[in-house]
Design an enzyme around this catalytic site. Structure first.
Site, PDB file in Angstrom:
ATOM      1  N   THR A   1       0.860  -1.187   0.000  1.00  0.00           N
ATOM      2  CA  THR A   1       0.000   0.000   0.000  1.00  0.00           C
ATOM      3  C   THR A   1       0.894   1.234   0.000  1.00  0.00           C
ATOM      4  O   THR A   1       0.798   2.094   0.869  1.00  0.00           O
ATOM      5  CB  THR A   1      -0.974  -0.046   1.192  1.00  0.00           C
ATOM      6  N   HIS A   2       1.820   1.261  -0.939  1.00  0.00           N
ATOM      7  CA  HIS A   2       2.728   2.387  -1.090  1.00  0.00           C
ATOM      8  C   HIS A   2       2.522   2.993  -2.472  1.00  0.00           C
ATOM      9  O   HIS A   2       3.435   3.041  -3.287  1.00  0.00           O
ATOM     10  CB  HIS A   2       4.188   1.948  -0.916  1.00  0.00           C
ATOM     11  N   ASN A   3       1.310   3.432  -2.736  1.00  0.00           N
ATOM     12  CA  ASN A   3       1.024   4.127  -3.983  1.00  0.00           C
ATOM     13  C   ASN A   3       1.521   5.557  -3.822  1.00  0.00           C
ATOM     14  O   ASN A   3       1.337   6.165  -2.773  1.00  0.00           O
ATOM     15  CB  ASN A   3      -0.483   4.147  -4.237  1.00  0.00           C
TER      16      ASN A   3
END
Lengths: 267, 583
Positions: B512-514
């Site tokens: 979840t590192h957009n």
């Protein structure tokens, strides 16, 4: 945190758990009776050993839970298929004993199965390439309902009998047909949802039914946790992980798991 | 009719919104926070009984509900985008505290080189080292400029670690590749588990530089400069995707949000879903949002702060027609530019026979790391790619549904599989790689032309795929993790040159590192905001978060997001004082 739960107090934990638990399966029900009678000191005592004793002869086994979504035919199919994934054998209990069929039934009846978190708006396009995941206008419960009759037709045509009546070796072959996509099932067959996709979905649901907290209807008597050596809810014995996490000392409760604490009303 | 005007309205109350609110309210400003999700059910008291893997980790209790709002994905500009119909690849949070509630707590500073990725690459390897179509940029802020804000975030959150560089002095045992710190971490480093120790020994043997991973999960009680005291971690193993029931994990709801609320000048409204900023092209007037009943509300403010997750910050700008939308076909425009992700893969696994580790104990950041193959910490000459990543191993909590493991060649079900999961659940060690994600001209965010959210507004469309540079990087990473695994010497090893799937896959969890979509920079032609995260075109609108990263580094983003939030807060206060213009 859970100060009332210190090591060595497992018995009271189990009493809590069983006392609030309505339709518990036979093993736990019997154990509660025994605990109340003071026949067993600790939770870790083998349920099998207790059941073998005369005390249980009088205990009436609790009836299995009612089905909430699956039909009896679907339930028998799912149960037999789950046994192929995680079999009950001489080594230990499997999916049927753990109640995986009931776990899946409840999941399909609930929010997940009914697609409450799925985006199911159209248009539904055929993916041009891989990596797009779920692309059909169905929730998981719809998929089970639509897929199982197709699988049944395939199994009867290929192996002459319905899945639950096949011997274990043939069941394994039929399951592999799903896994590899060799079985072309009406819902599958397209790139949008293949039999291999159903296999992945089903296998995941079986793992959940074996390894989720028993409150979801599977993992009865925590047989899945005991099998792999997962101690369950870590806080049920208090903050004891401190003493083990940085040492090579084995944790003594790996095979004596405890489920989540039952809810207590305010008072 | 518009609501009563306030000094500042913040959209999204997670780490960024919480930090900015705590700074501004203490300076006397009146702030309204609009949180799209719930306010209750997100605090330590609500997580007393949250050791429920199914509810939180599999059924996604704390994350955005994709039935209401999701994203579409296409792998290239010629493809029709398809909606992501259930959560998979990434898990944005929703509700008070945002993803800051369910994160793991791995808290890094990016390298000095990361902030000058373009210039540093050209200086060392020449322009030809940057592949055609790659669009990496400098950040418009240097590591040294950002250092005080990193420091502030780390002391607020109580980050446990061991410095490897204090004011230029290299300290063995810490990360010797990191940029200079002004002082030591606020909290002593975590101890090492058996698994971490195996990795540490192997890495040392190979001449690498292992160190304890920096963690937001307190190993000891800590009182921060805001006066907030938090207790120590219990190592329950339920961090990622869960809330912390003891408050050991730094989380906006246990740190900055209470500080802001205590001033009496912070009002948080739950179930308030912002979708646009009303503006005249030069000035933002108000935030438009749907309230809990689905009715449109208008909140006017002198200053507007976008502090939502990457996608909604960008979407709100696009829907508001603020800033020039980016066109991936031409590379012109800025809003939606330089969308990046995190490149995972290239890991190695090892299985021991007859040796059990207590993998179910741990915390989300309880790991040992090496930084030898990250960023430009190694010579890339002749390798055919730029960038790198962090390599880690440790004990981050092995919940059983997600953590069964079998060596290669094991049947995927049945008796043999059943035997193998019992034998290996507690007997595996893994060495992972988390790599950079460079920007490309054709990777972008915009508004989807076909699919809508529950209010009828367009979804964000993501255009993204793996490119040759990352494929080479992952292949290289796999040789390094295998080398380490061989030194660890388990009975069975799986690894080797890593590979990425044919296409980016939205259905399996990766990270979840957009990042990106509203990049910061020094040039208004290639960035949305300046180094204080203030919009070039609309100075009373600040847009803050991982959306500001021009490209993503080989580390988890939260430390840098926290630093940017503190810098933005300073910029907002300056702007509030001057009343006009760019800070």
């Amino acid at each position: 945190m859970s100060d009332e739960h210190r090591p060595g107090e497992e018995a009271s934990d189990v009493s809590d758990s069983a006392a609030s638990d309505g339709g518990t399966p036979p093993g736990r029900f019997s154990r509660l009776k025994l605990l109340k009678a003071g026949a067993v000191g600790i939770a870790g005592a083998s349920a099998g050993g207790i059941l073998a004793g005369p005390a249980t002869a009088k205990t009436k086994p609790a009836p299995p839970p009612a089905l909430l979504f699956l039909t009896k035919w679907e339930f028998d199919y799912v149960t037999a298929m789950a046994e192929t994934i995680w079999p009950t054998d001489d080594l230990g209990p499997g999916a049927k004993v753990a109640g995986v069929g009931h776990y899946i039934d409840r999941q399909l009846a609930g929010g997940w199965g009914q697609g409450h978190r799925f985006y199911l708006n159209g248009p539904f396009l055929t993916p041009a390439d891989s990596g797009h995941g779920w692309q059909i206008p169905m929730a998981p419960a719809d998929v089970y309902r639509a897929f199982l009759p197709g699988f049944d037709t395939y199994v009867r045509r290929t192996y002459a009998k319905p899945y639950p009546e096949l011997d274990a070796t043939t069941q394994t072959a039929a399951m592999n047909d799903l896994r590899t996509g060799a079985a072309s099932i009406p819902l599958g067959g397209s790139t949008a949802f293949s039999s291999a996709d159903f296999f992945s979905l089903f296998r995941q649901n079986v793992l959940e039914g074996m390894l989720a907290d028993p409150s979801y209807g599977g993992n009865q008597d925590m047989v899945g946790w005991k099998w792999v050596g997962f101690p369950g809810d870590p806080m049920r014995r208090g903050d004891v992980y401190y003493e083990y996490v940085f040492s090579s000392k084995p944790y003594p409760y790996e095979h004596k798991p405890l489920p989540m604490k039952p809810a207590r009303g305010g008072s | 009719m518009a609501l009563k005007k306030v000094d500042v309205v913040i959209v999204g109350v997670g780490w960024v919104g919480g930090i900015i609110a705590s700074e501004l309210t203490r300076a006397g400003l009146h702030v309204v926070g609009l949180e799209r999700g719930r306010l209750r059910g997100r605090g330590t008291a609500d997580f007393q009984d949250d050791h429920d893997e199914l509810r939180y980790a599999i059924r996604n209790e704390l994350f955005q509900n994709t039935a209401n709002e999701t994203w579409t994905l296409r792998h290239n500009l010629g493809e029709a985008a398809l909606p992501i119909r259930q959560l998979g690849s990434f898990l944005p949070g929703t509700g008070l505290g945002g993803a800051g509630v369910h994160w793991n707590g791995q808290t890094w500073r990016f390298h000095p080189r990361d902030f000058t990725a373009y210039t540093s690459t050209v200086d060392r390897y020449g322009k030809s080292a940057i592949p055609a179509g790659m669009q990496i940029q400098d950040w418009g802020v240097t590591y040294d400029e950002l250092e005080p804000y990193y420091d502030k975030f780390e002391y607020m959150a109580g980050i446990a670690g061991k410095a490897g560089n204090i004011k230029g002095q290299i300290i063995q045992g810490g990360n010797v590749f990191e940029g200079p710190r002004s002082r030591e971490y606020p909290v002593r480093a975590q101890q090492t588990t058996e698994l971490g120790a195996l990795f540490q020994k192997a890495a040392q043997q190979l001449g690498y530089h292992p160190f304890p991973g920096p963690s937001a999960n307190l190993p000891v009680q800590y009182k921060n400069p805001d006066g907030i005291t938090r207790g120590q971690c219990t190592y329950c193993g339920f961090c990622e995707r869960f809330g912390c029931e003891v408050g050991a994990k730094a989380d906006p709801t246990t740190t900055v949000i209470p500080v802001a609320l205590k001033t009496g000048r912070f009002e948080i409204r739950g179930y308030s879903n912002a979708y646009a900023i009303k503006n005249d092209g030069k000035h933002g007037q108000s935030v438009l949002y749907f309230d809990a009943a689905g009715k449109i509300q208008e909140q006017p403010a002198d200053i507007i702060v976008m502090a939502a997750y990457v996608f909604n910050n960008v979407r709100t700008l696009l829907m508001s027609k603020l800033g020039q939308p980016y066109d991936p076909a031409t590379g012109q425009g800025v809003v939606g530019r330089n969308y990046c992700y995190q490149t995972g893969g290239g890991g190695a696994s090892g299985w021991f026979t007859g040796r059990r580790f207590k993998r179910y104990m741990g915390s989300g950041a309880l790991q040992t790391a090496i930084d030898d193959f990250n960023a430009d910490n190694f010579d890339h000459s002749g390798l055919g790619f730029i960038g790198g990543g962090s390599i880690t191993s440790g004990s981050t909590g092995a919940r059983p549904i997600q953590s069964l493991t079998t060596p290669p060649g094991t049947a995927p079900f049945g008796r043999d599989w059943k035997v193998a999961i019992q034998k290996y659940y507690a007997s595996v060690i893994s060495v992972g790689f988390q790599g950079e994600s460079p920007a490309y001209q054709t990777h972008a965010l915009d508004l989807d032309p076909n699919y809508r959210d529950q209010y009828g507004n367009p979804l964000v469309r993501i255009t993204f795929d793996w490119e040759a540079n990352e494929r080479k990087m992952i292949a290289f990473a796999g040789t390094k993790t295998l080398e380490i695994m061989k030194a660890i010497n388990p009975d069975i090893i799986s690894g080797g040159p890593g590979s990425l799937p044919a296409h980016y896959d939205t259905s399996t969890y990766q990270s979840t590192h957009n990042t990106g979509g509203a990049p910061m920079g020094a040039d208004p032609g290639t960035s949305v905001v300046n180094s204080y995260l203030q919009m070039w075109d609309v100075p009373n609108v600040f847009v803050v978060g991982a959306c500001n990263f021009p490209q993503n580094a080989g580390f988890n983003p939260t430390g840098t997001v926290g630093a940017l939030a503190y810098r933005a807060a300073e910029g907002i206060l300056k702007f509030h004082k001057s009343g006009a213009g760019l800070v």
